[in-house]
Design a protein around this motif. Structure first.
Motif: not given
Length: 931
Positions: A847-849, A800-801, A679-680, A854-856
């Motif tokens: 995404l490898n995250t 992708n993001w 994400a960063d 991210i969705l909180i």
């Protein structure tokens, strides 16, 4: 130990509220004391030059919002160029001569006619310099960076000398001449005016139709025939010397019922005019071509001994009137032109103050010209020559300073020939870039259609015309005499023209065939102030060796197409053969909230100082960036309030980034791009795309796009996305963890970059932020614009993001519906089950995250789309089912987890938080944690 002590809650001394009105002034003082502008110039030595040449505002009164928009726009450009590889000095200027200053002294009780010229000019100079100092402080308070201690003033001896040399070069090329022809004459200012000094307003004038009896019909018309003449200026009839018609028109000789007289009217207008006059049963006796009426003579309606001649001209139309136009060569450009062709005298029976002279006859002598309309109409009526009259609404020129109507009046004046070099000027325009694009056509048409430039003024506060007269009255303008005057002005200033005798202003031993006895006199007129400012390319750009000519940019209001852009172009082509600028950018006007022109008399003005006292100069600057200044801009306090809200959002977002990087050291804590969390990486790529577009916008002088893009990035990409889930990392994860340092790396890079990128627009705020950053430069103004970075595999990561954000958008919609139905309150109370197709599942894996983070949400499960229950929210390629998350709320991360209390030492924490606290705060195992 309390739970909050285990969190990395961001802290900073950077205030949420800037207290701008107070702190800006202090910061400006620091810049001045530390000579920041001068240090920036020193840093840029040896770099390519970029010169924005300042169009000089008039030195009279405090600045208004139009001034602010203009100067801030320039400052944004110059600051950007200075931080992006250019040597960009900015020399501000002032227009310091002219009538408004004379009028201010008159208002203050000074009588010019009771003072010597030198005494009055000294008072004018003192007043002008006082106004310059006042406006300089106004501009500095806006945060404008410039060479404030060395501006250019049109009253400076060096500037005046260069203006005289410009005049000399034009005279040498035969472009300066004296002539008597109609010019705009301001009776309220008692001076001739240039086209750029008039503005047009709708007025209603008495439109008169009157008869002139034929006395010599040249075998075409009988003497019982009358020409039906039309005018909208009955007061000029005493100066009438003819009637103009068109050679190609058909003219009818008509006779209405009950009339012994016959009348001549354009054949096409017979029906219209007959209806207007109330004529009935009009007989057309014959029709003749206009060319056959050439030089027919008629009787002047007022003066028995004066005959009027019928002339053929190209300005007669059939839109209104009768096709026969009253012609007074002393009071109109078209009239003058046709009168000269026919060898007529130029009668001007009106004096400098607008009163009729003895030449107009005893009925008119001493009467103000507007009042003469009634006298003229009454005389026509008494002679049974007035056929009709009515109000006529039309556009009419006014003196832009006194707001009084002007008249066209033929007087002896000095002119600069535009016609002789018109083709050269038009050719030079082709080498200039214009923004907006229509500016090129506007300036081209204005140059093409303009007449010769009247450059003489019958005033005293200005640069004198360097012209001498011989004993025979002949004007003397030699290269030697003008050059000597320029040298004297450079050394002593132009006041000496009014203090020294003519012989002392001429070179030693100067002789002329026009003065066999060696006696000379001086011209008393001064130069048009547009010649002053129009010579600034010589007085500033050529005069100062650190500037360049032509300038890279002129940026002013759109009225300058007939003003400074125009006069500068003429003089530059005349003396140098090219335009004074490479690019012209024009702006619209500032209007009030309803779209009306701002005026003190209307009470609808908002001055910059008002906004600065209430909100700060940054709000004015941010507002300037937020509007489309290429067209007219509406100004209201409501606009500034909205701008202030936008500023606060920006400030607090940057404050958040600052607060959450206080423990971050870019030298030791920076994480390489390859090691950043996914994400960063995406946000760093996204930010660098923003950098590229912002740099492009700066190059295009498009601050509106910069404002829009920055606010979109702050609101949409940062606040509503990245910073929304960032709290679960920067607050919760261990202080020195890789995940937290990864996010801080991006926070810091974005913060430093935005601080630099926004410095041209918001220098006060960005300098305030800079104090808290760990950067080498003492001031952000001394740093360089950020470079655009490219990263391995960035397009794939970015794409992708971007696709994932569509997935996230679907989840947010489902969460919102669950919130509306009262199933959940915050998203952290939810479990989300995603049912996705194979492509989407692959995307989420790529995404490898931590997608849940991210969705909180507290829990996330991913299933095949085919297994979606019927009550799941359906979207393209996926379905979403929202449930209430099972478990308890962790007192540290606020997520609902089933493993809360799994560590006996921390009964209120989830397993993740317990592990973090146990490893980083081991003493808490014994002491426990308080809420």
């Amino acid at each position: 130990m309390r739970i909050k002590e285990t969190l990395n809650l961001g802290k900073t001394k950077f205030k949420m509220r800037g207290n701008l009105p107070v702190n800006e002034a202090k910061r400006e003082q620091v810049w001045e004391e530390n000579k920041v502008y001068e240090k920036r110039q020193k840093l840029n030595e040896g770099k390519p030059s970029f010169v924005l040449h300042d169009g000089p505002p008039y030195a009279n009164g405090n600045i208004h919002m139009g001034h602010a928009m203009n100067k801030i726009s320039k400052d944004i450009i110059v600051r950007y160029k200075s931080m992006s590889g250019y040597r960009a000095p900015y020399v501000p200027g002032w227009d310091t001569h002219g009538l408004p200053i004379e009028q201010q002294l008159k208002k203050a009780g000074y009588d010019r006619k009771k003072l010597t010229t030198s005494e009055f000019r000294k008072l004018c100079r003192e007043y002008a310099l006082k106004q310059v100092n006042m406006q300089r402080e106004d501009f500095k308070r806006l945060g404008v960076a410039a060479e404030w201690n060395n501006p250019y003033l049109t009253l400076d001896p060096e500037f005046e000398a260069q203006e005289i040399r410009t005049f000399g070069k034009m005279a040498e090329k035969g472009l300066i001449f004296k002539g008597k022809k109609p010019v705009f004459w301001s009776w309220s200012s008692e001076s001739a005016m240039a086209e750029a000094e008039v503005e047009y307003h709708d007025v209603t004038s008495p439109s008169a139709f009157f008869a002139e009896q034929v006395v010599d019909g040249k075998g075409v018309l009988d003497t019982d025939t009358y020409l039906v003449v039309w005018t909208t200026t009955p007061w000029t009839i005493p100066a009438s010397e003819g009637v103009t018609i068109d050679a190609t028109f058909d003219y009818a000789v008509v006779q209405p019922d009950g009339e012994k007289r016959k009348f001549v009217i354009a054949a096409e207008l017979v029906d219209n005019v007959s209806e207007k006059f109330g004529w009935e049963n009009v007989k057309i006796l014959k029709t003749v071509k206009g060319k056959d009426l050439d030089r027919v003579l008629t009787q002047h309606p007022f003066y028995p001994d004066r005959k009027l001649v019928v002339m053929l001209g190209d300005f007669v139309t059939l839109d209104t009137g009768t096709g026969l136009v009253h012609t007074a060569p002393g009071f109109g450009e078209d009239d003058f032109r046709v009168g000269k062709q026919y060898g007529l005298d130029i009668l001007v029976p009106v004096n400098d103050q607008g009163y009729m002279t003895e030449e107009a006859g005893k009925d008119f002598e001493g009467v103000f010209y507007e009042d003469a309309n009634k006298i003229a109409l009454d005389k026509l009526k008494d002679a049974n020559l007035l056929l009709d009259y009515m109000p006529y609404k039309h556009s009419y020129p006014f003196d832009w300073r006194t707001k009084k109507p002007v008249i066209f009046r033929a007087t002896p004046q000095w002119f600069a020939s535009v016609d002789k070099i018109c083709d050269q000027i038009l050719s030079a325009i082709d080498d200039v870039k214009f923004s907006p694009d229509w500016g090129k056509k506007r300036l081209y048409n204005m140059i093409r259609d303009r007449g010769d430039w009247v450059i003489s003024r019958q005033r005293v506060w200005g640069v004198p015309l360097p012209i001498f007269y011989g004993e025979d009255g002949e004007a003397i303008m030699t290269k030697e005499s003008i050059g000597h005057v320029a040298d004297l002005f450079e050394k002593h200033g132009s006041d000496i023209w009014f203090e020294w005798d003519a012989k002392d202003l001429l070179p030693d031993g100067f002789t002329s065939e026009h003065s066999p006895n060696g006696k000379f006199t001086k011209e008393t007129d001064i130069m048009d102030v547009w010649f002053d400012s129009g010579s600034s390319h010589q007085g500033v750009l050529e005069e100062r060796d650190y500037l360049t000519y032509p300038a890279d940019l002129y940026l002013e209001g759109s009225d300058q197409y007939r003003g400074w852009f125009n006069s500068s172009l003429i003089t530059s082509v005349a003396v140098s053969g090219h335009a004074p600028y490479k690019q012209v950018v024009s702006q619209g006007f500032t209007l009030d909230g309803q779209g009306h022109k701002m005026s003190k008399s209307l009470g609808n003005t908002i001055v910059p100082s008002e906004v600065i006292k209430r909100m700060g100069a940054e709000i004015v600057r941010w507002w300037v960036a937020s509007v489309d200044s290429s067209s007219d801009v509406r100004v209201s306090m409501d606009n500034f309030t909205k701008t202030s809200d936008s500023y606060k959002k920006l400030r607090n977002t940057l404050r958040y980034l600052l607060a959450n990087t206080t423990d971050y050291d870019p030298k030791t804590d920076k994480v390489a791009f390859a090691d950043l969390e996914s994400a960063d990486q995406y946000m760093l790529i996204k930010y660098n795309k923003l950098v590229q577009t912002l740099l492009d916008d700066y190059e295009a002088y498009d601050s509106l796009n910069i404002y829009k893009r920055v606010m979109n990035f702050v609101i949409t990409d940062l606040s509503a996305f990245y910073l929304d889930f960032a709290k679960d990392v920067v607050y919760i994860d261990p202080e020195k963890s890789q995940t937290r340092r990864s996010m801080q790396t991006v926070f810091y890079e974005i913060l430093v970059g935005l601080t630099k990128l926004l410095t041209p627009i918001l220098p006060h705020t960005m300098e305030e932020i800079w104090e808290y950053l760990k950067e080498p430069e003492e001031f952000v103004q001394l740093s360089e614009m950020p470079a655009v970075q490219k990263f391995d595999n960035q397009d794939h990561i970015f794409e992708n993001w971007e696709q994932f954000k569509d997935i996230r958008s679907n989840v947010l919609k489902a969460l919102e519906e669950a919130r509306d139905s009262k199933m959940i309150g915050k998203s952290m109370e939810a479990q989300v089950n995603l049912y996705v197709d194979s492509d989407t599942k692959q995307l989420l894996n790529d995404l490898n995250t931590n997608v849940r983070l991210i969705l909180i949400v507290s829990k996330l499960e991913i299933h095949d789309l085919k297994d979606a229950p019927d009550d799941a929210e359906q979207f393209k390629g996926m379905a979403v089912k929202v449930l209430v998350a099972q478990g308890s709320v962790c007192s540290r991360c606020r997520m609902t987890k089933t493993d809360v209390g799994s560590d006996d030492a921390y009964p209120a924490l989830c397993a993740r938080c317990a592990k973090i606290v146990r490893e980083n705060y081991p003493e808490s195992v014994e002491t426990g944690l308080e809420p």
